[in-house]
Design a protein around this motif. Sequence first.
Motif, PDB file in Angstrom:
ATOM      1  N   TYR A  18       0.842  -1.214   0.000  1.00  0.00           N
ATOM      2  CA  TYR A  18       0.000   0.000   0.000  1.00  0.00           C
ATOM      3  C   TYR A  18       0.869   1.253   0.000  1.00  0.00           C
ATOM      4  O   TYR A  18       0.632   2.202  -0.762  1.00  0.00           O
ATOM      5  CB  TYR A  18      -0.920  -0.003   1.218  1.00  0.00           C
ATOM      6  N   PHE A  21       2.733   1.650  -3.380  1.00  0.00           N
ATOM      7  CA  PHE A  21       1.811   2.013  -4.453  1.00  0.00           C
ATOM      8  C   PHE A  21       1.399   3.477  -4.343  1.00  0.00           C
ATOM      9  O   PHE A  21       1.516   4.244  -5.309  1.00  0.00           O
ATOM     10  CB  PHE A  21       0.572   1.109  -4.413  1.00  0.00           C
ATOM     11  N   SER A  24       4.284   5.891  -4.916  1.00  0.00           N
ATOM     12  CA  SER A  24       4.640   6.001  -6.330  1.00  0.00           C
ATOM     13  C   SER A  24       3.625   6.847  -7.087  1.00  0.00           C
ATOM     14  O   SER A  24       3.986   7.751  -7.856  1.00  0.00           O
ATOM     15  CB  SER A  24       4.730   4.603  -6.952  1.00  0.00           C
ATOM     16  N   TYR A  25       2.349   6.582  -6.869  1.00  0.00           N
ATOM     17  CA  TYR A  25       1.311   7.323  -7.595  1.00  0.00           C
ATOM     18  C   TYR A  25       1.235   8.776  -7.134  1.00  0.00           C
ATOM     19  O   TYR A  25       0.801   9.656  -7.885  1.00  0.00           O
ATOM     20  CB  TYR A  25      -0.044   6.617  -7.453  1.00  0.00           C
ATOM     21  N   MET A  51       8.939  -3.290  -4.391  1.00  0.00           N
ATOM     22  CA  MET A  51       7.975  -4.395  -4.458  1.00  0.00           C
ATOM     23  C   MET A  51       8.694  -5.745  -4.419  1.00  0.00           C
ATOM     24  O   MET A  51       8.210  -6.696  -3.794  1.00  0.00           O
ATOM     25  CB  MET A  51       7.127  -4.282  -5.734  1.00  0.00           C
ATOM     26  N   ILE A 292       5.018  -2.394 -10.201  1.00  0.00           N
ATOM     27  CA  ILE A 292       4.227  -1.783  -9.121  1.00  0.00           C
ATOM     28  C   ILE A 292       2.783  -2.267  -9.161  1.00  0.00           C
ATOM     29  O   ILE A 292       2.212  -2.647  -8.120  1.00  0.00           O
ATOM     30  CB  ILE A 292       4.276  -0.244  -9.239  1.00  0.00           C
ATOM     31  N   VAL A 293       2.190  -2.257 -10.341  1.00  0.00           N
ATOM     32  CA  VAL A 293       0.793  -2.683 -10.451  1.00  0.00           C
ATOM     33  C   VAL A 293       0.662  -4.175 -10.161  1.00  0.00           C
ATOM     34  O   VAL A 293      -0.318  -4.619  -9.546  1.00  0.00           O
ATOM     35  CB  VAL A 293       0.236  -2.337 -11.850  1.00  0.00           C
ATOM     36  N   ALA A 296       0.621  -4.448  -6.489  1.00  0.00           N
ATOM     37  CA  ALA A 296      -0.658  -3.975  -5.970  1.00  0.00           C
ATOM     38  C   ALA A 296      -1.754  -5.019  -6.163  1.00  0.00           C
ATOM     39  O   ALA A 296      -2.588  -5.242  -5.281  1.00  0.00           O
ATOM     40  CB  ALA A 296      -1.046  -2.667  -6.657  1.00  0.00           C
ATOM     41  N   THR A 302      -5.531  -3.168  -5.746  1.00  0.00           N
ATOM     42  CA  THR A 302      -6.309  -2.600  -6.855  1.00  0.00           C
ATOM     43  C   THR A 302      -7.784  -2.954  -6.720  1.00  0.00           C
ATOM     44  O   THR A 302      -8.656  -2.130  -7.007  1.00  0.00           O
ATOM     45  CB  THR A 302      -5.774  -3.110  -8.203  1.00  0.00           C
ATOM     46  N   LEU A 339      -3.647   1.109 -14.131  1.00  0.00           N
ATOM     47  CA  LEU A 339      -4.535   0.776 -13.022  1.00  0.00           C
ATOM     48  C   LEU A 339      -5.890   0.275 -13.524  1.00  0.00           C
ATOM     49  O   LEU A 339      -6.390  -0.769 -13.084  1.00  0.00           O
ATOM     50  CB  LEU A 339      -4.725   2.007 -12.131  1.00  0.00           C
TER      51      LEU A 339
END
Length: 418
Positions: A18, A21, A24-25, A51, A292-293, A296, A302, A339
């Motif tokens: 968390y 993520f 980064s965003y 990650m 990263i995704v 997540a 996500t 995303l």
Amino acid sequence: MPELDPVLLSDARTLAAYLIFFGSYFVFALGKFPWMKIDRPGAAIIGGVLMVAFRIVGAQEALQSIDFATIVLLFSMMLVVANLRVGGFFETLAEWLIRRLHPHHLLPTVIFTSGLLSAFLVNDIVCLVMTPFVLHVARRLGLPPVPYLLAVATASNIGSTATITGNPQNMLIGSVSGISYLDFILHLGPVAVGGLFLNWMLLHHIYLKGVSDTVSVEEALSVPDLLHERMRKKPVFVLVVVLAGFLAGVPPALIAAIGAALLLITRTVEPSKVYERIDWGLLVFFVGLFIIVAGAERAGLTKSLLQPVATWDLHTIGVFVPLTALVSNLVSNVPAVMLLRTLVVDFPDPHSGWLALAMASTLAGNLTITGSVANIIVVERAGAEGVHVGFREYLRIGLPVTVATLIWGSAWLWISRS
């Protein structure tokens, strides 16, 4: 050394996922980390490494999460476009189009030249070339440069909607969705064409209403400082082959890689001149984002993040398009697509979902200066030439163009799906 509690370890990894993520965003949204020189590519790599370091994803799983077809397509098109730039293709074609499309009305000519070039080549590169060119022409004609600079930015975004190779997020969608190049252009080409006409209408209404746009561009195009070397033919030939391969259904990454390889076989161009025009940061950005995704998704982030909107019938265009436009302006369009792609695969009609995602994430980039890299390029290059385009000035045209083109694009996709 005592054994670590697996449940506690699992919770710690989830918490780490968390934090990584959202951290980064956060940088993706701002463009840079406050008080530090960490940009978006840097944040993507740091996030991807963390990650793996926190074992949220394993090293092998991290590699498998990278869509190498997207990376190969993006890198290969960068090489093709770089060779075209070195060979004088953009300047020659822009001058040719401006002379012949509508030489007495500069605004629509700039719009459709920028849009046409951006439809088949990466829009960021088009803005790099067109901005100084249009700025020079406007100055020679004694015209205010801002409307024509805004035309380059907005039209390049709109035109890039048409094809898989128009912009990076479309390349990603083209790779993961399996939609063919021809299918993509048949569905979104009309969106781009209609959007360019809307762009022309709005720019003329806001900036040139009651003012004659009738000018003679011959004098501006014939001055010595616009002269350039003769265009090299080999990159143009390779581009035609690559585009023909796209339309014939050859996998885009494969035919683009073949084209790039052919261009690297040369006796006249130093490779360093080509490599220095590659956006290595964007490639790094994509690699880090994939990891990263993936982390997540592994942590269930996500799914929980998108849970509040899961009951909104997201598969309907009227809901999904505004959501995509909103997220694209919050965190930039490429991270938004990374995303939201996790949602599209579960739509009743994924094909329409992918097209809506491509259309909305691209057209939403016109809303603000920071909405797309193309806008930033135009504003920064104009600023270096002493022409200031502020946030409010851009928003004056960006807001109506974004709303109008999103409505048109949504309507077209709804009609074509029916």
